[in-house]
Design an enzyme around this catalytic site. Structure first.
Site, PDB file in Angstrom:
ATOM      1  N   ARG A  84      62.755 100.845  41.719  1.00 12.98           N
ATOM      2  CA  ARG A  84      61.554 101.429  42.354  1.00 12.98           C
ATOM      3  C   ARG A  84      61.839 102.861  42.771  1.00 12.98           C
ATOM      4  O   ARG A  84      60.997 103.739  42.633  1.00 12.98           O
ATOM      5  CB  ARG A  84      61.140 100.605  43.581  1.00 12.98           C
ATOM      6  CG  ARG A  84      60.446  99.301  43.236  1.00 12.98           C
ATOM      7  CD  ARG A  84      60.531  98.301  44.369  1.00 12.98           C
ATOM      8  NE  ARG A  84      59.826  98.693  45.556  1.00 12.98           N
ATOM      9  CZ  ARG A  84      60.162  98.325  46.799  1.00 12.98           C
ATOM     10  NH1 ARG A  84      61.220  97.556  47.006  1.00 12.98           N
ATOM     11  NH2 ARG A  84      59.448  98.709  47.818  1.00 12.98           N
TER      12      ARG A  84
ATOM     13  N   ARG B 277      50.412 107.883  42.636  1.00 15.04           N
ATOM     14  CA  ARG B 277      51.835 107.770  42.383  1.00 15.04           C
ATOM     15  C   ARG B 277      52.251 108.413  41.083  1.00 15.04           C
ATOM     16  O   ARG B 277      53.432 108.377  40.731  1.00 15.04           O
ATOM     17  CB  ARG B 277      52.191 106.296  42.301  1.00 15.04           C
ATOM     18  CG  ARG B 277      52.801 105.764  43.584  1.00 15.04           C
ATOM     19  CD  ARG B 277      53.118 104.387  43.266  1.00 15.04           C
ATOM     20  NE  ARG B 277      54.116 103.667  43.893  1.00 15.04           N
ATOM     21  CZ  ARG B 277      53.951 102.877  44.948  1.00 15.04           C
ATOM     22  NH1 ARG B 277      52.858 102.889  45.635  1.00 15.04           N
ATOM     23  NH2 ARG B 277      54.908 102.102  45.323  1.00 15.04           N
TER      24      ARG B 277
ATOM     25  N   ARG C 216      63.614  93.955  55.349  1.00 22.31           N
ATOM     26  CA  ARG C 216      62.179  93.866  55.660  1.00 22.31           C
ATOM     27  C   ARG C 216      61.668  92.442  55.456  1.00 22.31           C
ATOM     28  O   ARG C 216      62.046  91.759  54.500  1.00 22.31           O
ATOM     29  CB  ARG C 216      61.381  94.793  54.743  1.00 22.31           C
ATOM     30  CG  ARG C 216      59.870  94.559  54.882  1.00 22.31           C
ATOM     31  CD  ARG C 216      59.047  95.594  54.180  1.00 22.31           C
ATOM     32  NE  ARG C 216      59.355  95.702  52.767  1.00 22.31           N
ATOM     33  CZ  ARG C 216      58.872  96.651  51.983  1.00 22.31           C
ATOM     34  NH1 ARG C 216      58.067  97.563  52.490  1.00 22.31           N
ATOM     35  NH2 ARG C 216      59.188  96.683  50.713  1.00 22.31           N
TER      36      ARG C 216
ATOM     37  N   ARG D  98      59.466  90.131  50.442  1.00 27.16           N
ATOM     38  CA  ARG D  98      58.774  90.510  49.215  1.00 27.16           C
ATOM     39  C   ARG D  98      59.668  90.340  48.002  1.00 27.16           C
ATOM     40  O   ARG D  98      60.871  90.566  48.072  1.00 27.16           O
ATOM     41  CB  ARG D  98      58.305  91.972  49.313  1.00 27.16           C
ATOM     42  CG  ARG D  98      56.886  92.085  49.829  1.00 27.16           C
ATOM     43  CD  ARG D  98      56.471  93.477  50.116  1.00 27.16           C
ATOM     44  NE  ARG D  98      56.817  94.453  49.099  1.00 27.16           N
ATOM     45  CZ  ARG D  98      56.491  95.744  49.178  1.00 27.16           C
ATOM     46  NH1 ARG D  98      55.801  96.170  50.222  1.00 27.16           N
ATOM     47  NH2 ARG D  98      56.836  96.583  48.242  1.00 27.16           N
TER      48      ARG D  98
ATOM     49  N   LYS E 156      55.581 103.900  54.909  1.00 27.13           N
ATOM     50  CA  LYS E 156      54.148 104.168  54.746  1.00 27.13           C
ATOM     51  C   LYS E 156      53.289 103.088  55.411  1.00 27.13           C
ATOM     52  O   LYS E 156      52.348 103.384  56.126  1.00 27.13           O
ATOM     53  CB  LYS E 156      53.770 104.209  53.244  1.00 27.13           C
ATOM     54  CG  LYS E 156      54.514 105.251  52.436  1.00 27.13           C
ATOM     55  CD  LYS E 156      54.093 105.231  50.972  1.00 27.13           C
ATOM     56  CE  LYS E 156      54.542 104.022  50.197  1.00 27.13           C
ATOM     57  NZ  LYS E 156      55.987 103.856  50.034  1.00 27.13           N
TER      58      LYS E 156
HETATM   59  P1  AP5 Z   1      57.386  99.903  55.231  1.00 26.35           P
HETATM   60  O1  AP5 Z   1      56.457 100.474  56.265  1.00 26.35           O
HETATM   61  O2  AP5 Z   1      57.097  98.536  54.721  1.00 26.35           O
HETATM   62  O3  AP5 Z   1      57.627 100.946  54.034  1.00 26.35           O
HETATM   63  P2  AP5 Z   1      56.698 101.329  52.799  1.00 26.35           P
HETATM   64  O4  AP5 Z   1      56.849 102.795  52.588  1.00 26.35           O
HETATM   65  O5  AP5 Z   1      55.311 100.801  52.998  1.00 26.35           O
HETATM   66  O6  AP5 Z   1      57.468 100.594  51.662  1.00 26.35           O
HETATM   67  P3  AP5 Z   1      56.929  99.788  50.407  1.00 26.35           P
HETATM   68  O7  AP5 Z   1      58.105  99.065  49.836  1.00 26.35           O
HETATM   69  O8  AP5 Z   1      55.719  98.983  50.756  1.00 26.35           O
HETATM   70  O9  AP5 Z   1      56.548 100.945  49.442  1.00 26.35           O
HETATM   71  P4  AP5 Z   1      56.441 100.852  47.927  1.00 26.35           P
HETATM   72  O10 AP5 Z   1      55.785 102.148  47.693  1.00 26.35           O
HETATM   73  O11 AP5 Z   1      57.669 100.625  47.181  1.00 26.35           O
HETATM   74  O12 AP5 Z   1      55.622  99.499  47.711  1.00 26.35           O
HETATM   75  P5  AP5 Z   1      54.092  99.198  47.427  1.00 26.35           P
HETATM   76  O13 AP5 Z   1      53.732  97.948  48.074  1.00 26.35           O
HETATM   77  O14 AP5 Z   1      53.271 100.403  47.680  1.00 26.35           O
HETATM   78  O15 AP5 Z   1      58.826  99.930  55.915  1.00 26.35           O
HETATM   79  C1  AP5 Z   1      59.946  99.390  55.256  1.00 26.35           C
HETATM   80  C2  AP5 Z   1      60.872  98.720  56.285  1.00 26.35           C
HETATM   81  O16 AP5 Z   1      61.386  99.712  57.160  1.00 26.35           O
HETATM   82  C3  AP5 Z   1      60.190  97.680  57.178  1.00 26.35           C
HETATM   83  O17 AP5 Z   1      61.075  96.620  57.415  1.00 26.35           O
HETATM   84  C4  AP5 Z   1      59.891  98.428  58.479  1.00 26.35           C
HETATM   85  O18 AP5 Z   1      59.902  97.553  59.595  1.00 26.35           O
HETATM   86  C5  AP5 Z   1      61.043  99.436  58.513  1.00 26.35           C
HETATM   87  N1  AP5 Z   1      60.641 100.701  59.105  1.00 26.35           N
HETATM   88  C6  AP5 Z   1      59.513 101.382  58.864  1.00 26.35           C
HETATM   89  N2  AP5 Z   1      59.475 102.527  59.566  1.00 26.35           N
HETATM   90  C7  AP5 Z   1      60.631 102.566  60.252  1.00 26.35           C
HETATM   91  C8  AP5 Z   1      61.229 103.505  61.144  1.00 26.35           C
HETATM   92  N3  AP5 Z   1      60.631 104.652  61.482  1.00 26.35           N
HETATM   93  N4  AP5 Z   1      62.460 103.221  61.640  1.00 26.35           N
HETATM   94  C9  AP5 Z   1      63.092 102.098  61.278  1.00 26.35           C
HETATM   95  N5  AP5 Z   1      62.613 101.175  60.450  1.00 26.35           N
HETATM   96  C10 AP5 Z   1      61.389 101.402  59.947  1.00 26.35           C
HETATM   97  O19 AP5 Z   1      54.109  98.998  45.838  1.00 26.35           O
HETATM   98  C11 AP5 Z   1      54.747  97.881  45.272  1.00 26.35           C
HETATM   99  C12 AP5 Z   1      54.577  97.916  43.760  1.00 26.35           C
HETATM  100  O20 AP5 Z   1      53.176  97.898  43.429  1.00 26.35           O
HETATM  101  C13 AP5 Z   1      55.112  99.147  43.034  1.00 26.35           C
HETATM  102  O21 AP5 Z   1      56.493  99.050  42.767  1.00 26.35           O
HETATM  103  C14 AP5 Z   1      54.248  99.145  41.769  1.00 26.35           C
HETATM  104  O22 AP5 Z   1      54.708  98.211  40.828  1.00 26.35           O
HETATM  105  C15 AP5 Z   1      52.894  98.690  42.275  1.00 26.35           C
HETATM  106  N6  AP5 Z   1      52.041  99.814  42.682  1.00 26.35           N
HETATM  107  C16 AP5 Z   1      51.531 100.041  43.930  1.00 26.35           C
HETATM  108  N7  AP5 Z   1      50.806 101.169  43.943  1.00 26.35           N
HETATM  109  C17 AP5 Z   1      50.842 101.670  42.691  1.00 26.35           C
HETATM  110  C18 AP5 Z   1      50.295 102.831  42.080  1.00 26.35           C
HETATM  111  N8  AP5 Z   1      49.553 103.712  42.763  1.00 26.35           N
HETATM  112  N9  AP5 Z   1      50.565 103.047  40.758  1.00 26.35           N
HETATM  113  C19 AP5 Z   1      51.284 102.191  40.038  1.00 26.35           C
HETATM  114  N10 AP5 Z   1      51.834 101.074  40.558  1.00 26.35           N
HETATM  115  C20 AP5 Z   1      51.616 100.812  41.863  1.00 26.35           C
HETATM  116 MG    MG Z   2      54.174  99.373  51.977  1.00 26.90          MG
END
Ligand code: AP5
Ligand code: MG
Length: 218
Positions: A174, A89, A128, A163, A14
């Site tokens: 997660r 979410r 990552r 992270r 994402k």
């Molecule tokens: P990346 O682009 O970083 O993936 P992402 O989908 O953004 O992954 P996240 O871990 O950030 O998602 P998440 O939803 O778990 O975390 P968030 O920060 O939102 O890509 C991942 C890796 O793959 C990278 O190394 C990249 O280089 C590689 N990559 C990407 N695309 C690629 C491709 N096409 N090919 C190859 N490699 C690729 O949330 C964290 C925490 O915050 C949650 O656990 C929760 O506790 C809290 N939180 C956040 N939002 C909410 C909400 N709405 N409600 C409740 N709690 C929340």
């Molecule tokens: Mg992210």
């Protein structure tokens, strides 16, 4: 420009896709994860409240998230369209967001579901690295996503970090949270006729091309 909601598992790409679409179209980018990590880094009351929850891989409460979103979408960079990266979410978040949009007279836009296998997402999680300052996302094992200099951000020169939730055990928590609480939104948005599916390819450029096609056709 239609607003975008990304629906994808942890490490589904994402954030990476958001970076690419922001640079092509100039969307406002709202990552709820980044907003929360900024609070943790700044040592705020909210940051202290959410730090343990995020480290454990669980979701933060709907109330906290809804307040953050209601405030963030009124900022000037969101006027012409924004990407929601990590929100909604839960069903409650999705319903409250619908109410918020209605009260503001805004459209939902398009929901893009990024399809990826659990194992592939896990491998991405453990490799990552991210920039804590400008938030750029890298991957240690991908030739196209490695920083030019190891552990240094190409864009702002800051030291890159791993992270706190990018550990195998936390990733699995997660992912479980995602399957239980977020995946039901697939049906929620499909029934509204706004859901489009793209595949997460091994090259981020291929994934990006699929997303651009969806946006240009809608
Ligand atoms: P990346 O682009 O970083 O993936 P992402 O989908 O953004 O992954 P996240 O871990 O950030 O998602 P998440 O939803 O778990 O975390 P968030 O920060 O939102 O890509 C991942 C890796 O793959 C990278 O190394 C990249 O280089 C590689 N990559 C990407 N695309 C690629 C491709 N096409 N090919 C190859 N490699 C690729 O949330 C964290 C925490 O915050 C949650 O656990 C929760 O506790 C809290 N939180 C956040 N939002 C909410 C909400 N709405 N409600 C409740 N709690 C929340
Ligand atoms: Mg992210």
């Amino acid at each position: 420009m239609k607003n975008i909601i990304f629906l994808a598992p942890p490490n589904g790409g994402k954030g990476t896709l958001s970076e690419m679409l922001v640079s092509k179209y100039g969307y406002g980018h709202i990552s709820t994860g980044d907003l929360l990590r900024d609070e943790i880094n700044a040592g705020t009351k909210l940051g202290k409240e959410v730090e343990g929850i995020m480290k454990s891989g669980k979701l933060v409460t709907d109330d906290i998230i809804l307040k953050l979103i209601a405030n963030r979408i009124t900022k000037p960079d969101c006027e012409n369209g924004y990407i929601l990266d990590g929100f909604p979410r839960t069903k409650v978040q999705a319903e409250k967001y619908d109410e918020l949009l209605e009260s503001m007279g805004r459209d939902l836009g398009v929901v893009i579901y990024i399809k990826i296998e659990k194992e592939a997402a896990l491998q991405r999680s453990i490799s990552r690295i991210t920039c804590p300052k400008c938030k750029r996302i890298y991957n240690k094992v991908s030739s196209e996503m490695k920083p030019k200099v190891e552990w240094i951000c190409d864009d702002c020169g800051s030291e890159l970090i791993q992270r706190a939730d990018d550990q195998e055990e936390t990733f699995i928590k997660r992912f479980d949270e995602y399957m239980e609480k977020t995946m039901p939104l697939f049906d929620y948005y499909q029934s509204k006729g706004v859901l489009k599916t793209i595949n997460s390819h091994t090259s981020k450029y291929d994934t990006f091309d699929e997303a651009v096609k969806v946006l240009e056709e809608n």
